[in-house]
Enzyme design. Sequence first.
Site, PDB file in Angstrom:
ATOM      1  N   GLU A 105      22.413  27.639   0.048  1.00  0.00           N
ATOM      2  CA  GLU A 105      22.481  27.402   1.591  1.00  0.00           C
ATOM      3  C   GLU A 105      23.687  26.311   2.016  1.00  0.00           C
ATOM      4  OE1 GLU A 105      17.764  27.166   2.593  1.00  0.00           O
ATOM      5  OE2 GLU A 105      18.552  25.286   1.739  1.00  0.00           O
ATOM      6  N   LYS A 123      10.702  17.348  12.488  1.00  0.00           N
ATOM      7  CA  LYS A 123      11.934  17.304  11.472  1.00  0.00           C
ATOM      8  C   LYS A 123      12.996  16.247  11.890  1.00  0.00           C
ATOM      9  CE  LYS A 123      10.107  20.548   8.757  1.00  0.00           C
ATOM     10  NZ  LYS A 123       9.028  21.125   9.920  1.00  0.00           N
TER      11      LYS A 123
END
Length: 231
Positions: A105, A123
Site C-alpha cells: 500500500e 476512523k
Amino acid sequence: MNADDQKKAAAVRALEFVKPGMKLGMGTGSTAEHFVRALGEKVKAGLDIVGVPTSERTAKLAASLGIPLTNLDDTPHLDITVDGADELDGKLRLIKGGGGALLREKIVATASDRMIVIADASKLVKTLGSFPLPVEVIPFGSAVTARKIAEVASAHGCTGKMSRRADEYGEPFFTDSENFIYDCAFGSIPDPDGLSAALNRIPGVVDNGLFIGIAAMAIVGTDKGTDIIEA
C-alpha cells in the site's frame, strides 16, 4: 448512516476524482473494496482506466469485476491511489495495515501523484494509536527485532502489548511479501513522525503502518454525507 454506509458514501465520492485514461492505485480492506466495486461498475459502463492493486485479494476482486490491471514495473507512475485507513488524524497522518498489505500500500501510494483516503467517521481521531500499529518484519531473527521495536517505541512515549499476527487457524500470518506483522497496541502515539522514522531504522523492520506526509486528501463518510479534509 451506519459505518458501512459511510464507507460506501466515501467510496462513491472518490469516483468524482477518477478521470478517463487515469492509472489508479487500488487499496486493500473493506472500505477500499467498496471503491473497487463502484469502480467496476464505471468500467462496465465504459470508463477507460487501468489499476494497480495493492494486494492479491484486491487483484482478484478487480479482475472479477473486469477492471484492467497492470503493475508498477510496467506502469511506475500512477495518477491517484484510493485506499482506506484504520485511523487518520486532522493532519492526514494514517495508521494502515489492518488488512496486512501495508508495504505494498505504501509503495503504490508513493508512486502516485495523489493519495485519496476514504473512511467512515469512526476512523477520524485526535491522536493516533487506539488502533494497534502494524509493523512488518522479516521472519529471520524476528524475536530480536520485536525487542528492538519495544525499546524504540518506549523511547518515543509508546508502551503496550505487542503480538505477532496470526491467521484464522492460529498459525503465523504472512504478508504477500512473506513477512511477519507485529501489532503494537500502544493506545496513543504522541510523536507519529519520530516513531515512524525510528522504527524504520531498526534492522529487520521492513516498514510500519504509519503513513506520514503521503495522503493528500481524505473523504470521510458521516451521518449527513461526506466531508473532505485536505493536506
